[in-house]
Design a protein around this motif. Structure first.
Motif, PDB file in Angstrom:
ATOM      1  N   ASN A 117       0.829  -1.206   0.000  1.00 29.20           N
ATOM      2  CA  ASN A 117       0.000   0.000   0.000  1.00 29.20           C
ATOM      3  C   ASN A 117       0.861   1.253   0.000  1.00 29.20           C
ATOM      4  O   ASN A 117       0.528   2.249  -0.633  1.00 29.20           O
ATOM      5  N   MET A 134      -0.986   4.580  -1.388  1.00 29.07           N
ATOM      6  CA  MET A 134      -2.243   4.611  -0.658  1.00 29.07           C
ATOM      7  C   MET A 134      -2.017   4.972   0.798  1.00 29.07           C
ATOM      8  O   MET A 134      -2.959   5.243   1.531  1.00 29.07           O
ATOM      9  N   ASP A 135      -0.794   4.937   1.203  1.00 28.51           N
ATOM     10  CA  ASP A 135      -0.459   5.181   2.604  1.00 28.51           C
ATOM     11  C   ASP A 135       0.967   5.711   2.616  1.00 28.51           C
ATOM     12  O   ASP A 135       1.686   5.559   1.628  1.00 28.51           O
ATOM     13  N   ARG A 150      -0.744   7.818  -7.927  1.00 29.85           N
ATOM     14  CA  ARG A 150      -1.605   6.643  -8.135  1.00 29.85           C
ATOM     15  C   ARG A 150      -2.276   6.707  -9.488  1.00 29.85           C
ATOM     16  O   ARG A 150      -2.436   5.714 -10.190  1.00 29.85           O
ATOM     17  N   PHE A 196      -3.548  -1.228  -9.586  1.00 26.93           N
ATOM     18  CA  PHE A 196      -3.751  -2.084  -8.431  1.00 26.93           C
ATOM     19  C   PHE A 196      -4.638  -3.269  -8.770  1.00 26.93           C
ATOM     20  O   PHE A 196      -5.612  -3.125  -9.496  1.00 26.93           O
ATOM     21  N   PHE A 231      -6.604  -6.277  -6.407  1.00 22.56           N
ATOM     22  CA  PHE A 231      -6.849  -6.734  -5.034  1.00 22.56           C
ATOM     23  C   PHE A 231      -7.333  -8.175  -5.011  1.00 22.56           C
ATOM     24  O   PHE A 231      -7.751  -8.727  -6.021  1.00 22.56           O
ATOM     25  N   ASN A 269     -13.070  -5.708  -6.169  1.00 20.37           N
ATOM     26  CA  ASN A 269     -13.435  -4.301  -6.051  1.00 20.37           C
ATOM     27  C   ASN A 269     -13.856  -3.662  -7.364  1.00 20.37           C
ATOM     28  O   ASN A 269     -13.445  -2.557  -7.705  1.00 20.37           O
ATOM     29  N   ILE A 327     -16.874  -1.976  -9.596  1.00 16.54           N
ATOM     30  CA  ILE A 327     -18.060  -1.191  -9.257  1.00 16.54           C
ATOM     31  C   ILE A 327     -19.272  -1.982  -9.756  1.00 16.54           C
ATOM     32  O   ILE A 327     -19.419  -2.196 -10.956  1.00 16.54           O
ATOM     33  N   ARG A 339      -8.597  -3.410 -15.834  1.00 13.85           N
ATOM     34  CA  ARG A 339      -8.776  -2.046 -15.351  1.00 13.85           C
ATOM     35  C   ARG A 339      -7.426  -1.444 -14.952  1.00 13.85           C
ATOM     36  O   ARG A 339      -7.130  -0.293 -15.251  1.00 13.85           O
ATOM     37  N   THR A 389     -12.470   2.566  -4.000  1.00 17.93           N
ATOM     38  CA  THR A 389     -11.879   2.022  -5.221  1.00 17.93           C
ATOM     39  C   THR A 389     -11.482   3.143  -6.173  1.00 17.93           C
ATOM     40  O   THR A 389     -10.378   3.135  -6.721  1.00 17.93           O
ATOM     41  N   VAL A 414      -8.469   4.849  -4.981  1.00 24.56           N
ATOM     42  CA  VAL A 414      -7.258   4.089  -5.259  1.00 24.56           C
ATOM     43  C   VAL A 414      -6.860   4.240  -6.720  1.00 24.56           C
ATOM     44  O   VAL A 414      -5.685   4.343  -7.060  1.00 24.56           O
ATOM     45  N   MET A 469      -9.080   4.477   2.635  1.00 22.61           N
ATOM     46  CA  MET A 469      -9.410   3.566   1.535  1.00 22.61           C
ATOM     47  C   MET A 469      -8.845   2.169   1.763  1.00 22.61           C
ATOM     48  O   MET A 469      -9.446   1.178   1.379  1.00 22.61           O
ATOM     49  N   VAL A 470      -7.686   2.118   2.406  1.00 24.04           N
ATOM     50  CA  VAL A 470      -7.075   0.812   2.668  1.00 24.04           C
ATOM     51  C   VAL A 470      -8.021  -0.026   3.532  1.00 24.04           C
ATOM     52  O   VAL A 470      -8.298  -1.196   3.232  1.00 24.04           O
ATOM     53  N   LEU A 524     -11.144  -1.329   1.799  1.00 24.03           N
ATOM     54  CA  LEU A 524     -11.006  -2.362   0.782  1.00 24.03           C
ATOM     55  C   LEU A 524     -10.465  -3.675   1.336  1.00 24.03           C
ATOM     56  O   LEU A 524     -10.319  -4.656   0.627  1.00 24.03           O
TER      57      LEU A 524
END
Ligand code: ADP
Ligand code: MG
Lengths: 233, 857
Positions: free
Chosen positions: A51, A56-57, A83, A89, A91, A95, A97, A151, B761, B764, B849-850, B853
């Motif tokens: 992450n 993301m972090d 990003r 990414f 997962f 995820n 939509i 994606r 999402t 991200v 967000m982490v 998800l």
């Protein structure tokens, strides 16, 4: 050439009185166009570092140099920008939509970057050319994960980060998904990082980084990676 | 505490925002419902309390010959009657020779008691108390002297003002009635010690029936009881009137009787003497005729006629009751809306709450808790929120709104405020509130509990997305950009949220528009009547049928423009078994000139109407009350007892009052008599209050007129009516605004938490904060726009509905909503959308967000 350089990166979570150390002075490198596998048991700190790599972090300490820039000190806005243009990414839970079709899910990503790939073409490449107008609920798990990969790829990112991409899939579909990721590295020369706790997958990587208990335990280079097709587990 | 109960309290603490939202929405619903519902009754209760406490008389009788002790006794022959005779006279006095209603003060009177605003009641013969209106409107002060004109026939010319008072006879401060002195309109009332008034007898007889006081003075039963009493009174006064006339005649004609005796004696003597002197006979004859005229004069002067009045004839009394009804009419619409929205919001909120607790419910079930035990957890949550909301709402509503409205009225009305706690309303709101909260929770929990624990612990399988109808319209869909497509798809996916948001926004917009609309429309009836329809500014009533004197006075006035003479009459009209009273019958002496004074415009086709050789033109409201159309025949009876029938040749637009217009020849045909000029309609350029009073005074003194009334004064009454509602309207606007805001905020919050994974999402994926916010707010914007537009429509319909409910039998309120209403409503909704957007933006910016998800929920 090292595309990613992680130097003494630490991540600590403050939970009231106690401090949880998720990453403890991690240092490793990953090369441009390589497929790198991060291996370790659950709770080792793999997702945490991924992450951070994906913007993301942010780490508590240390440097995270990607393509020559340290993203550790990036502002929220810079991280978002990073990003947006540089990262794809994937997962464990896809995820997607739920309210968008396959094509639209991919377009959602491609619509925000300037040099995006054609959504329909990418979907064709992952073998979903005939499912463009289906909604996620109409697809199997493996198909959904392939949409998620499409994606990520459609943004034409430099770095593809995958957190347990096969964790929720059965053997066969898992293999198909891994092949796609392998292709991204071998054919499209993307830098790919895959997290897994399945040590059998180490064979497919150019480099294997083993993490346990928040620390890097070993880094192994693999001059002759085995194609996923030939790996059995 | 049992674990489940503990869980309940933790749940409340954990979702404080949601809990408060439910309380707030229920509170708003109950507050408006109870508050508005209680206001109408509170107003009526206060009027009732005031008139009972101050012993307002039920019937007032005025006599041309005055009242004596004998009359009091006569009146009290009617069962339960208590009668008091008072001196009363319209006089002129004060700075500008104001018309003043002057009463003789007697400290021992029990009816129509004065209530002091300041100072004290008269203690000696040089003191006077004035109407509080003399202070508020004509700036008299305590200790000041007031001088009366000679014609007032008082013992002194000046008196010292020692107090300002309110009287239950004058409940509405906007009017004091009209009189035949001064400029014709009474400015205020006053009371001097009765001995100061040089009147041979009391002129007013107040009659009160204590048995009737327990009835609501505006109720049908009161009105019926009073008219029965008036009937009995009329009966006893029929013989009493004749008796009184005879006594007075005999007293005044005493001398004449002596002369008559002499004359008769002389006649007899002459005849006995057998003398037939022509000269003597002629003289006797002339003397006899002189005597006869004198007798007739006295007879006329001593003839007793009575004028009867009940409470509804008191200035402003009926109007006050009507405004209470108008508020009640509003009360039937607004709160219903609030409750509906409150119910829907509670439903969604609790649905969301239970949905989120699926796994928890599953766990409890797996642990072996019974369905009922688990359900109780959620039902209690809903119950507590509903109860707190209802209790706060009911108390605040019951106290605040009626008090506020009453205090407004108290500024101009001598009201004793009564605000009872309306227990019945409280009970009704509790029932409704509990249905909406606990009921909603029950429905949700029931469907959830049917599932097996294992199913519950797994995430709900996603609602399968569907193509929306719009997609099938290929050319349209293709033209939309990606974001639009996503927004539309989402809108239609969450249909219930879509409808609720639209309802919330449309409801708020509509209610705000309605608030303005009610005010605008009431105002418009006056402004349109007195600018578009009646183009004259004054109505001058003549003493005879000769207008030359009045015209002379008018021509000297700088503001005078033109005049036309008419025969104005009052009467009633009936048709198809319906009857309408208090009709103004206008027969102009010149048909052509009338056009410049009154606009006759057909309600059917908007074309100008003209008066025909026969037949009449009726005003709109009367025609609808009589249910007549053009071509129907109506029957008319005037107050001076002319009757006749005529065909309706046209129905004309009109907003205030009832009018019937007819030509001279139509008048002749209808009543069999010629129309006689008795009134002038006068056009004037803009005058100030002082100029108006001066002109009316001049006309009274030198114009041979009975009085002048100005249309501005009538319009003023209507303006007051609409401004008396303005606070109520403002409260509505505020409450509606808050409601819309809470709805939008709450639904957006639910929307965000339902879709937090989706939002994470796209975060991200690298959507900027602004884009993430817009991803969800775009839907709000669309819904707000739709809601506002729907709200415009609903607002107009709602206004029309309330106006119909609130209409009085004399006035049509033309549906009017000025642009200000639209601007305010729209601006508020846009503001709310923006505020919610900003709040959502902050929240989304800090979404982890982490975390969102991480798991597969
Ligand atoms: N947001 C957080 N707050 C507190 N602790 C966390 C958070 N995220 C991860 N951790 C902890 O950090 C450690 C590493 O987690 P993670 O990186 O998710 O492990 P994994 O190797 O299974 O992906 C775990 O002990 C986890 O509980
Ligand atoms: Mg992990």
């Amino acid at each position: 050439m090292a595309y990613i350089e992680v130097i003494n990166e630490s991540k600590r979570y403050q939970m009231g009185e106690t401090t949880i150390v998720a990453n403890d002075k991690l240092s490793f490198e990953a090369n441009q166009g390589d497929l790198t596998v991060i291996l370790g048991p659950s709770g080792a700190g793999k997702s945490t570092v991924l992450n951070i790599l994906g913007g993301m972090d942010s780490p508590s300490d240390g440097e995270v140099i990607i393509d020559g820039t340290d993203i550790a000190k990036y502002s929220d806005k810079q991280l978002t920008q990073f990003r947006r243009t540089d990262i794809g990414f994937v997962f464990q839970f896809y995820n997607l939509i739920p309210n968008l079709t396959t094509r639209e899910n991919v377009e959602l990503a491609s619509s925000i970057v300037p040099d995006a790939l054609d959504a329909d073409q990418v979907l064709k490449d992952v073998g979903l050319g005939d499912r463009l107008d289906n909604f996620p609920s109409q697809l199997s798990g493996g198909e959904q994960q392939r949409v998620a990969i499409a994606r990520a790829l459609a943004k034409n990112p430099k770095l593809l980060l995958c957190d347990e991409p096969t964790g929720a899939l059965d053997y066969e579909t898992g293999k198909q998904v891994l092949t796609l990721l392998e292709d991204a590295s071998r054919k499209d020369h993307k830098t790919v990082l895959i997290i897994t706790h399945n040590s059998a997958l180490a064979k497919m990587a150019d480099r294997v980084i083993r993490i346990n208990d928040a620390k890097v335990r070993s880094i192994e280079d693999n001059p002759n990676p085995t194609p996923v097709e030939e790996i059995e587990w | 505490m049992k674990p489940l109960t503990k869980n309940l309290w933790r749940g409340i603490r954990g979702s404080m925002g949601r809990f408060i939202a439910i309380i707030l929405i229920i509170m708003l619903g109950v507050l408006t419902y109870v508050g508005v519902k209680a206001t109408g009754p509170a107003l009526k209760d206060s009027v009732n309390q005031t008139v009972t406490n101050l012993h307002l008389s039920d019937v007032q009788i005025m006599s041309t010959t005055g009242f004596t002790k004998q009359d009091v006794k006569t009146a009290e022959k009617v069962a339960g009657a208590k009668a008091e005779a008072v001196k009363f006279k319209y006089v002129t006095g004060g700075k500008d020779s104001y018309a003043i209603a002057l009463y003789g003060y007697q400290h021992n009177l029990t009816e129509n008691k004065l209530s002091l605003r300041s100072g004290h009641l008269p203690k000696n013969n040089h003191q006077i108390v004035l109407d509080y209106r003399a202070h508020s409107k004509y700036s008299y002060k305590l200790g000041q002297k007031i001088k009366f004109d000679k014609s007032a026939e008082l013992k002194h010319r000046t008196y010292t003002v020692v107090g300002f008072v309110d009287s239950p006879s004058y409940v509405d401060n906007t009017e004091r009635g009209s009189a035949n002195v001064g400029d014709g309109s009474v400015k205020f009332f006053a009371e001097v010690p009765a001995s100061q008034m040089n009147l041979s007898a009391a002129t007013l007889l107040n009659v009160r029936f204590s048995k009737l006081q327990s009835r609501d003075t505006y109720s049908h039963s009161y009105k019926e009881a009073v008219s029965a009493k008036v009937k009995s009174l009329k009966k006893v006064f029929k013989t009493r009137g004749a008796e009184r006339s005879k006594t007075l005649y005999n007293k005044n004609a005493g001398e004449l009787t002596a002369s008559q005796d002499k004359l008769t004696a002389a006649k007899n003597q002459l005849m006995a003497m057998g003398m037939t002197s022509k000269q003597a006979t002629a003289q006797l004859k002339s003397e006899q005729s002189q005597l006869d005229t004198a007798k007739a004069k006295i007879k006329k002067a001593t003839k007793t006629t009575y004028t009867w009045q009940t409470r509804s004839d008191l200035p402003g009394f009926t109007a006050l009751g009507q405004s209470a009804d108008r508020i009640a009419a509003i009360a039937n619409v607004f709160p219903v809306f609030f409750f509906l929205v409150a119910a829907l919001i509670t439903f969604t909120t609790i649905t969301r709450m239970v949905e989120e607790a699926r796994a928890q419910i599953g766990t409890f079930k797996a642990l072996g808790y019974s369905k009922m035990a688990i359900a109780r957890n959620y039902l209690s949550y809903a119950f507590i929120a509903g109860m707190i909301g209802t209790i706060i709402g009911a108390f605040v509503g019951n106290i605040s709104l009626p008090r506020l409205v009453l205090s407004l009225y108290q500024n101009c009305i001598p009201l004793i405020a009564v605000d009872k706690f309306q227990w019945s309303l409280f009970v009704i709101s509790i029932i409704i509130a509990l249905i909406t909260t606990v009921g909603a929770a029950a429905i949700v929990v029931r469907s959830e509990l049917k599932e097996k624990p294992s199913e519950l612990m797994r995430p709900r399988s996603p609602k399968s997305a569907k193509r929306i109808l719009m997609e099938r319209i290929k050319p349209l869909w293709r033209r939309m950009n990606f974001n639009q497509k996503v927004s539309y798809r989402n809108l239609f996916r969450y249909k219930s949220r879509m409808f609720m948001t639209i309802l919330g926004i449309a409801g708020g917009t509509a209610l705000i528009l309605t608030g303005f609309g009610i005010q605008n429309s009431i105002g418009a009836s006056g402004s349109r009547q007195y600018s578009e329809i009646a183009k004259y500014q004054a109505v001058v009533r003549l003493n005879g049928s000769n207008s030359s004197q009045a015209v002379k006075v008018l021509k000297q006035d700088k503001q005078y423009k033109s005049q036309t003479a008419i025969d104005a009459n009052v009467g009633n009209v009936s048709a198809h078994g319906h009857k309408v009273d208090d009709i103004n019958i206008y027969a102009p002496s010149s048909k052509n000139q009338l056009k410049n004074f009154v606009k006759l415009i057909s309600t059917d086709n908007g074309k100008n109407l003209s008066l025909k050789k026969s037949g009449v033109v009726l005003s709109e409201k009367m025609a609808s009350q009589l249910k007549v159309k053009v071509g129907d025949t109506i029957r008319v009876k005037t107050t001076d007892n002319h009757t006749g029938t005529a065909k309706v040749t046209g129905i004309t637009e009109n907003f205030v009052g009832h009018y019937m217009y007819l030509s001279q020849s139509a008048y002749q045909k209808m009543f069999g008599t010629r129309a006689k000029t008795n009134t002038l309609l006068v056009r004037l350029s803009h005058q100030n209050q002082h100029q108006r009073e001066k002109l009316a005074n001049q006309l009274m003194k030198h114009g041979d007129t009975m009085g002048t009334s100005y249309t501005v004064d009538q319009q003023q009454t209507i303006t007051t009516m609409s401004s008396s509602l303005s606070t109520v309207v403002l409260i509505f606007i505020l409450l509606s605004g808050v409601l819309s805001f809470v709805v939008l905020y709450n639904l957006t919050n639910i929307n965000v938490s339902e879709r937090i994974r989706e939002l994470s999402t796209i975060k991200v994926l690298g959507f900027y904060d602004k884009e993430v916010t817009m991803y969800i707010v775009r839907e709000n914007i669309m819904l707000t726009v739709i809601g506002i537009i729907v709200g415009y429509g609903v607002g107009n319909a709602l206004t029309a509905y309330i106006l119909r409910q609130a209409a009085t039998d004399q006035i049509i309120f033309p549906l009017t909503i000025h642009w200000v209403g639209y601007v305010v409503a729209t601006a508020l909704m846009v503001l709310f959308t923006v505020i919610v957007m900003l709040v959502t933006h902050r929240r989304l910016k800090h979404v982890d967000m982490v975390e969102a998800l991480k798991s597969n929920e």
